[in-house]
Design a protein around this motif. Sequence first.
Motif, PDB file in Angstrom:
ATOM      1  N   GLU A  47      -0.610   8.914   5.844  1.00 41.22           N
ATOM      2  CA  GLU A  47      -0.642   9.220   4.296  1.00 41.22           C
ATOM      3  C   GLU A  47       0.196   8.169   3.396  1.00 41.22           C
ATOM      4  O   GLU A  47      -0.126   8.195   2.143  1.00 41.22           O
ATOM      5  CB  GLU A  47       0.382  10.754   4.214  1.00 41.22           C
ATOM      6  CG  GLU A  47       0.498  11.235   3.059  1.00 41.22           C
ATOM      7  CD  GLU A  47       1.288  12.425   2.924  1.00 41.22           C
ATOM      8  OE1 GLU A  47       2.477  12.609   2.053  1.00 41.22           O
ATOM      9  OE2 GLU A  47       0.921  13.333   3.992  1.00 41.22           O
ATOM     10  N   VAL A  48       1.190   7.683   4.098  1.00 39.83           N
ATOM     11  CA  VAL A  48       2.047   6.462   3.467  1.00 39.83           C
ATOM     12  C   VAL A  48       1.187   5.455   2.823  1.00 39.83           C
ATOM     13  O   VAL A  48       1.506   4.683   1.817  1.00 39.83           O
ATOM     14  CB  VAL A  48       3.057   5.913   4.372  1.00 39.83           C
ATOM     15  CG1 VAL A  48       2.289   5.018   5.369  1.00 39.83           C
ATOM     16  CG2 VAL A  48       4.081   5.002   3.622  1.00 39.83           C
ATOM     17  N   PHE A  49      -0.066   5.235   3.577  1.00 36.31           N
ATOM     18  CA  PHE A  49      -1.042   4.358   3.079  1.00 36.31           C
ATOM     19  C   PHE A  49      -1.569   4.440   1.812  1.00 36.31           C
ATOM     20  O   PHE A  49      -1.635   3.785   0.885  1.00 36.31           O
ATOM     21  CB  PHE A  49      -2.154   3.782   3.976  1.00 36.31           C
ATOM     22  CG  PHE A  49      -1.492   2.968   5.315  1.00 36.31           C
ATOM     23  CD1 PHE A  49      -0.766   3.620   6.318  1.00 36.31           C
ATOM     24  CD2 PHE A  49      -1.452   1.717   5.057  1.00 36.31           C
ATOM     25  CE1 PHE A  49      -0.507   3.061   7.366  1.00 36.31           C
ATOM     26  CE2 PHE A  49      -0.913   0.747   6.213  1.00 36.31           C
ATOM     27  CZ  PHE A  49      -0.440   1.664   7.532  1.00 36.31           C
ATOM     28  N   PHE A  50      -2.002   5.732   1.653  1.00 35.08           N
ATOM     29  CA  PHE A  50      -2.782   6.113   0.300  1.00 35.08           C
ATOM     30  C   PHE A  50      -1.569   6.186  -0.715  1.00 35.08           C
ATOM     31  O   PHE A  50      -2.021   5.830  -1.913  1.00 35.08           O
ATOM     32  CB  PHE A  50      -3.160   7.519   0.446  1.00 35.08           C
ATOM     33  CG  PHE A  50      -4.375   7.762   1.436  1.00 35.08           C
ATOM     34  CD1 PHE A  50      -5.629   7.368   1.061  1.00 35.08           C
ATOM     35  CD2 PHE A  50      -4.247   8.086   2.725  1.00 35.08           C
ATOM     36  CE1 PHE A  50      -6.640   7.507   1.915  1.00 35.08           C
ATOM     37  CE2 PHE A  50      -5.563   8.363   3.652  1.00 35.08           C
ATOM     38  CZ  PHE A  50      -6.473   7.783   3.311  1.00 35.08           C
ATOM     39  N   ASN A  51      -0.307   6.518  -0.443  1.00 36.65           N
ATOM     40  CA  ASN A  51       0.722   6.414  -1.352  1.00 36.65           C
ATOM     41  C   ASN A  51       1.160   5.140  -1.818  1.00 36.65           C
ATOM     42  O   ASN A  51       1.056   4.913  -3.197  1.00 36.65           O
ATOM     43  CB  ASN A  51       1.840   7.171  -1.025  1.00 36.65           C
ATOM     44  CG  ASN A  51       1.663   8.949  -0.713  1.00 36.65           C
ATOM     45  OD1 ASN A  51       0.952   9.272  -1.465  1.00 36.65           O
ATOM     46  ND2 ASN A  51       2.372   9.331   0.287  1.00 36.65           N
ATOM     47  N   GLU A  52       1.267   4.130  -1.180  1.00 38.33           N
ATOM     48  CA  GLU A  52       1.484   2.873  -1.246  1.00 38.33           C
ATOM     49  C   GLU A  52       0.699   2.065  -1.979  1.00 38.33           C
ATOM     50  O   GLU A  52       0.701   1.324  -2.603  1.00 38.33           O
ATOM     51  CB  GLU A  52       2.047   2.311   0.089  1.00 38.33           C
ATOM     52  CG  GLU A  52       3.468   2.661   0.608  1.00 38.33           C
ATOM     53  CD  GLU A  52       3.676   1.815   1.745  1.00 38.33           C
ATOM     54  OE1 GLU A  52       2.892   0.854   2.309  1.00 38.33           O
ATOM     55  OE2 GLU A  52       4.895   1.821   2.241  1.00 38.33           O
ATOM     56  N   MET A  53      -0.765   2.219  -1.459  1.00 38.39           N
ATOM     57  CA  MET A  53      -1.755   1.205  -1.797  1.00 38.39           C
ATOM     58  C   MET A  53      -2.664   1.626  -2.889  1.00 38.39           C
ATOM     59  O   MET A  53      -3.639   1.015  -3.208  1.00 38.39           O
ATOM     60  CB  MET A  53      -2.591   0.946  -0.367  1.00 38.39           C
ATOM     61  CG  MET A  53      -1.571   0.244   0.562  1.00 38.39           C
ATOM     62  SD  MET A  53      -2.521  -0.181   1.998  1.00 38.39           S
ATOM     63  CE  MET A  53      -3.473  -1.603   1.706  1.00 38.39           C
ATOM     64  N   LYS A  54      -2.261   2.854  -3.438  1.00 38.79           N
ATOM     65  CA  LYS A  54      -2.894   3.368  -4.674  1.00 38.79           C
ATOM     66  C   LYS A  54      -4.481   3.609  -4.424  1.00 38.79           C
ATOM     67  O   LYS A  54      -5.055   3.270  -5.303  1.00 38.79           O
ATOM     68  CB  LYS A  54      -2.773   2.421  -5.756  1.00 38.79           C
ATOM     69  CG  LYS A  54      -1.256   2.069  -6.247  1.00 38.79           C
ATOM     70  CD  LYS A  54      -0.458   3.285  -6.479  1.00 38.79           C
ATOM     71  CE  LYS A  54       1.081   2.673  -6.726  1.00 38.79           C
ATOM     72  NZ  LYS A  54       1.897   3.930  -6.789  1.00 38.79           N
TER      73      LYS A  54
END
Length: 361
Positions: A47-54
């Motif tokens: 999930e953190v990747f979708f949030n961070e990397m737009k």
Amino acid sequence: MKKIVTILGARPQFVKGAVLSRVVLEHNEIEEVIIHTGQHFDKNMSEVFFNEMKIPKPKYNLDINNLGHGAMTGQMLEKIEAILLEEKPNAVVIYGDTNSTIAGALAAKKLHIKVVHIEAGLRSFNMKMPEEVNRILTDRISDLLSCPTQVAVDNLQREGFENLPIVIEKHGDIMKDAVEFYSHFSEEKSSIIKELKLEENEFVLATIHRQENTDSKEKLESVFLALEKIHTEKEVVLPLHPRTKKLLEQYNMQPNITLINPVGYYDMLELLKNCSMVVTDSGGLQKEAFFNKKHCIIAREETEWIELVENGFATIVGSNTDEICQAYFNYLNSSADFSIELYGNNVGEKIYKSITKLIQV
């Protein structure tokens, strides 16, 4: 408007997918629908990747994880097939060599949907690795093979792929695009170096997660013994993969190194930028180390990225304690010319153009 379905399931795929998603959005010629299989289900692993990397949020999250290979792949195949029947895409885009990769390829091919395999042609020549099985089968049933290196192209040609109705392109490594683009933001977005009180070039970054190491108590003990020895010389920082954490607990192992929770991409980039070298059994991290001008000690018996070894940027040591330690000391005071061109440039755009040609945008 033409449509592609992108299937993501594991950390490296989120990073690679972010690059192509950004290009797709910029051109605004193709609709992209993202399926997250749930293969990496830990919040810090996905999930953190979708949030961070737009990255556009997945339209579908299958939540399939923590199963054996057969059950995981089978459930993914069933659910992906149902989605493809509903979405009716012109092509399915898959990355790498995970169970999510082969499940997506099979589901698409059986429905006569074009398959685009990014990071095609890689070979470890170790058929005991589930990843090797996945990548070979995926390559064979794909319509467009996007190869990161000439070695990958050569592998396919040796296997007779030029005699098949499959388009083979050497685009370069899409991970390079990600490192170059997101490196501009990581220092601003990440505070991990400060939080962990780390000094530049004063720590070794390590990751261990592959089954060949984690499923063998003897191998896992050997690798962590080496890391503990290195830790007496220079701090070893290891983001702990959920599988490795579970098995360390099962084996009652408490390694004396700095263990931290899995990290997001910006944190990982900052750890890579500031470490002195990398010890890993991850394929993706071997290249990320190179992109960040760091030597890499490969805790496996082989690598798909043989050009890193041939050019002196990485050393294969397996799980041998002494060889890991020796490689560490060899790299301590060594230097290398990391400016050599191994993995291409502007890769996402090249892949995008090949996809548009495949589906005739």
